[in-house]
Write a protein that holds these residues in place. Structure first.
Motif, mmCIF file in Angstrom:
data_model
loop_
_atom_site.group_PDB
_atom_site.id
_atom_site.type_symbol
_atom_site.label_atom_id
_atom_site.label_comp_id
_atom_site.label_asym_id
_atom_site.label_seq_id
_atom_site.Cartn_x
_atom_site.Cartn_y
_atom_site.Cartn_z
ATOM 1 N N LYS A 177 0.832 -1.205 0.000
ATOM 2 C CA LYS A 177 0.000 0.000 0.000
ATOM 3 C C LYS A 177 0.866 1.255 0.000
ATOM 4 O O LYS A 177 0.531 2.253 -0.642
ATOM 5 C CB LYS A 177 -0.930 -0.003 1.217
ATOM 6 N N VAL A 178 1.981 1.188 0.732
ATOM 7 C CA VAL A 178 2.908 2.333 0.776
ATOM 8 C C VAL A 178 3.464 2.603 -0.614
ATOM 9 O O VAL A 178 3.488 3.747 -1.083
ATOM 10 C CB VAL A 178 4.050 2.049 1.774
ATOM 11 N N PHE A 179 3.898 1.552 -1.298
ATOM 12 C CA PHE A 179 4.468 1.732 -2.630
ATOM 13 C C PHE A 179 3.421 2.148 -3.653
ATOM 14 O O PHE A 179 3.711 2.878 -4.595
ATOM 15 C CB PHE A 179 5.177 0.452 -3.075
ATOM 16 N N HIS A 180 2.202 1.666 -3.466
ATOM 17 C CA HIS A 180 1.118 2.069 -4.373
ATOM 18 C C HIS A 180 0.891 3.583 -4.281
ATOM 19 O O HIS A 180 0.748 4.264 -5.305
ATOM 20 C CB HIS A 180 -0.159 1.318 -4.007
ATOM 21 N N LEU A 181 0.882 4.102 -3.052
ATOM 22 C CA LEU A 181 0.732 5.554 -2.858
ATOM 23 C C LEU A 181 1.953 6.285 -3.388
ATOM 24 O O LEU A 181 1.825 7.315 -4.066
ATOM 25 C CB LEU A 181 0.518 5.851 -1.372
ATOM 26 N N TYR A 208 12.863 5.600 -4.122
ATOM 27 C CA TYR A 208 11.820 5.163 -5.050
ATOM 28 C C TYR A 208 11.043 6.357 -5.619
ATOM 29 O O TYR A 208 10.784 6.419 -6.831
ATOM 30 C CB TYR A 208 10.867 4.203 -4.322
ATOM 31 N N LEU A 209 10.676 7.304 -4.760
ATOM 32 C CA LEU A 209 9.961 8.505 -5.205
ATOM 33 C C LEU A 209 10.770 9.250 -6.260
ATOM 34 O O LEU A 209 10.228 9.707 -7.271
ATOM 35 C CB LEU A 209 9.677 9.425 -4.015
ATOM 36 N N HIS A 210 12.073 9.397 -6.022
ATOM 37 C CA HIS A 210 12.923 10.126 -6.978
ATOM 38 C C HIS A 210 13.093 9.347 -8.285
ATOM 39 O O HIS A 210 12.947 9.913 -9.371
ATOM 40 C CB HIS A 210 14.297 10.390 -6.348
ATOM 41 N N ASN A 211 13.361 8.033 -8.181
ATOM 42 C CA ASN A 211 13.605 7.231 -9.378
ATOM 43 C C ASN A 211 12.375 7.093 -10.263
ATOM 44 O O ASN A 211 12.495 6.908 -11.476
ATOM 45 C CB ASN A 211 14.110 5.840 -8.984
ATOM 46 N N GLU A 212 11.188 7.176 -9.655
ATOM 47 C CA GLU A 212 9.950 7.057 -10.427
ATOM 48 C C GLU A 212 9.456 8.409 -10.938
ATOM 49 O O GLU A 212 8.477 8.461 -11.683
ATOM 50 C CB GLU A 212 8.862 6.421 -9.554
ATOM 51 N N SER A 213 10.131 9.495 -10.564
ATOM 52 C CA SER A 213 9.680 10.835 -10.951
ATOM 53 C C SER A 213 10.308 11.255 -12.268
ATOM 54 O O SER A 213 11.206 10.587 -12.804
ATOM 55 C CB SER A 213 10.049 11.849 -9.858
ATOM 56 N N ILE A 332 1.902 17.870 2.732
ATOM 57 C CA ILE A 332 0.855 17.837 1.696
ATOM 58 C C ILE A 332 0.425 16.395 1.446
ATOM 59 O O ILE A 332 -0.758 16.071 1.409
ATOM 60 C CB ILE A 332 1.361 18.500 0.398
ATOM 61 N N VAL A 333 1.405 15.500 1.277
ATOM 62 C CA VAL A 333 1.106 14.069 1.124
ATOM 63 C C VAL A 333 1.936 13.298 2.153
ATOM 64 O O VAL A 333 3.139 13.122 1.972
ATOM 65 C CB VAL A 333 1.435 13.547 -0.287
ATOM 66 N N PRO A 334 1.324 12.871 3.262
ATOM 67 C CA PRO A 334 2.070 12.066 4.240
ATOM 68 C C PRO A 334 2.116 10.596 3.809
ATOM 69 O O PRO A 334 1.126 10.045 3.337
ATOM 70 C CB PRO A 334 1.261 12.234 5.529
ATOM 71 N N ILE A 335 3.264 9.983 3.963
ATOM 72 C CA ILE A 335 3.411 8.547 3.697
ATOM 73 C C ILE A 335 3.978 7.908 4.955
ATOM 74 O O ILE A 335 5.116 8.171 5.334
ATOM 75 C CB ILE A 335 4.347 8.270 2.499
ATOM 76 N N ARG A 336 3.155 7.078 5.609
ATOM 77 C CA ARG A 336 3.604 6.398 6.829
ATOM 78 C C ARG A 336 4.103 5.005 6.483
ATOM 79 O O ARG A 336 3.399 4.218 5.846
ATOM 80 C CB ARG A 336 2.467 6.286 7.848
ATOM 81 N N ILE A 337 5.325 4.710 6.891
ATOM 82 C CA ILE A 337 5.897 3.390 6.676
ATOM 83 C C ILE A 337 5.696 2.572 7.951
ATOM 84 O O ILE A 337 6.194 2.965 9.007
ATOM 85 C CB ILE A 337 7.396 3.459 6.329
ATOM 86 N N PRO A 338 4.975 1.463 7.876
ATOM 87 C CA PRO A 338 4.712 0.681 9.095
ATOM 88 C C PRO A 338 5.980 0.034 9.620
ATOM 89 O O PRO A 338 6.869 -0.337 8.834
ATOM 90 C CB PRO A 338 3.704 -0.381 8.629
ATOM 91 N N PRO A 339 6.111 -0.113 10.936
ATOM 92 C CA PRO A 339 7.278 -0.803 11.499
ATOM 93 C C PRO A 339 7.274 -2.271 11.102
ATOM 94 O O PRO A 339 6.248 -2.823 10.704
ATOM 95 C CB PRO A 339 7.100 -0.621 13.013
#
Length: 472
Positions: A177-181, A208-213, A332-339
């Protein structure tokens, strides 16, 4: 019809068949038919039924013969009558009929007398239960195929993530779900705030955010705001002009924002940034221009800002330790990574990933004993992925044998394991004492094991076994 009868008579005569034998032959053919056959007269009353009909439907001949089909339907023997439909429509009719819970394909055909009126209705019955089973099997097969295709598609998505991201295994639904967002956010320049405990892999998400942008071919500059001394953080971020302060480079120096121009800047541990510097950062995010320390002119920049923290910024805002306006600008867009403890499905695959990585680096061939994998899944991992990686590397290097076992764990983890095992032992002992007390009390009241077992809701043999085990 007369010609057909003539040729039939001639054929029988040539084979030595007398007319008196015809009835016997026809009855034998009637009862020898594989399909069920039922015959009714012009009033819908049953006059003949063969053995196959009774075998297929389970309805005996005496339940049909001499009865009108209207009565048979009322009695619930058949769901509806094809005979009555044929008599009404005066043509062959085929229906799906239910006879005592069994689905049948039924065809009724009219037999006309010389005057053109219906004399009899012949009904052929065929069991389509096997056909329905095949249909259901085909449906289940299609559903299974759809499931496999869905799993393959899901696997492809996971594999795609693993191709782009080094050092993370995306197996669990939580991290997927994190990667989907992240995939959706990557294509836009909106500010992203990555949240999560230390060691969960925040930097990997940033990569990942940078490489996919669309900025993937431009710089990705990473800044740990907590690792740079506060009095140097401003000059590191925004640069300085020559002579700006004692010890400054005589030519001046561009800041990290300038170096990231066109690309992405990652501000890690943003919660450690001093409040006075937060004001300047807010201006950068609003105007997209910076001013070097000691400088007099603004420099336009084009950067995407991603920030991260393990702190609770909302609480810091309430305590005035973090600027509210900056928080809203970053979040603006929070992304929470679960432990890792919330991503159980990732633990073992990650362990093997780090095992293979360390084996390759150290030119070793270590492997895990199943017990240690069981320990990995039950351990709570306060240090998250970083702790798992460090532990696996330590075990690979320090274990004496090719198979890494429980005994190879560090002493502090072994003590925790012993404590857990002891607590489990205590629980078993408590439960055994409770069972012993209940059974003793019931035996005193019931006197016999049979009666006691009945009162306890278990079998007599189970009660005897429990008594032997508990020493009663």
């Amino acid at each position: 019809m007369e010609n057909e009868n003539f040729f039939l008579s001639e054929a029988m005569r040539m084979n030595g068949v007398e007319k008196s034998d015809i009835e016997t032959i026809l009855v034998s053919i009637f009862h020898g038919s594989y399909d069920g056959v039922y015959v009714a007269d012009k009033n819908g009353v049953g006059v003949m039924v063969n053995r196959a009909y009774s075998k297929i439907t389970g309805v005996k001949s005496h339940e049909l013969l001499g009865k009108s089909m209207e009565t048979v339907v009322k009695e619930g023997i058949v769901s509806e009558s094809v005979t009555l439909k044929v008599l009404e429509e005066k043509r062959p009719v085929t229906i799906i009929q239910t006879v005592r819970g069994k689905e049948l394909l039924v065809t009724g055909s009219p037999i006309f007398d010389p005057g053109g009126d219906i004399a009899f209705v012949v009904t052929n019955v065929r069991d389509i239960s096997d056909l329905n089973q095949m249909k259901n099997a085909l449906y289940q097969s299609r559903k299974l195929t759809e499931k496999y295709l869905s799993e393959i598609e899901d696997f492809k998505k996971r594999e795609l993530i693993q191709m782009h991201v080094d050092g993370i295994v995306a197996q669990s639904q939580e991290i997927m779900k994190v990667f989907h967002l992240a995939r959706k956010v990557a294509k836009v320049d909106s500010g992203v705030l990555v949240l999560g405990e230390s060691g969960v892999g925040k930097e990997v998400i940033v990569n990942y955010l940078h490489n996919e942008s669309d900025r993937a071919d431009k710089p990705l500059i990473k800044v740990n705001c907590g690792a740079i001394p506060k009095h140097l953080l401003e000059s590191e971020l925004f640069g300085y002009e020559k002579g700006a302060f004692t010890g400054a480079d005589s030519h001046g120096k561009p800041g990290l924002f300038e170096l990231a121009n066109g690309g992405t800047i990652f501000l890690d541990e943003i919660g450690d940034m001093p409040v006075d510097l937060q004001v300047k950062l807010l201006r950068v995010l609003q105007e997209f221009e910076i001013m070097r320390v000691g400088g007099r002119k603004s420099i336009k920049i084009d950067v995407r800002v991603i920030s991260a923290t393990h702190m609770n910024l909302e609480e810091m805002v309430d305590k005035n330790d973090f600027r509210r306006d900056l928080y809203y600008r970053l979040n603006i867009v929070p992304i929470r990574i679960p432990p890792l403890r919330e991503r159980k499905a990732d633990i073992v695959p990650l362990a093997f990933y780090f095992l293979n990585k360390t084996n390759k680096k150290s030119k070793l061939n270590k492997r895990f004993h199943p017990e240690i994998l069981n320990f990995f899944e039950k351990y709570h991992w306060p240090g998250n992925i970083r702790e798992l990686e460090n532990l696996v590397e330590r075990l690979v290097i320090t274990s004496d044998h090719d198979e890494i076992q429980i005994k190879d764990l560090p002493p502090n983890l072994l003590r925790g394991l012993e404590k857990t095992t002891t607590e489990k032992g205590k629980l078993k002992e408590i439960l055994a004492n409770v069972e012993r007390k209940v059974i003793k009390e019931q035996m005193e009241e019931s006197r016999t094991t049979r009666r006691a077992a009945m009162e306890l809701g278990i079998s007599q043999s189970a009660l005897v076994k429990k008594m032997q085990k508990l020493g009663i």
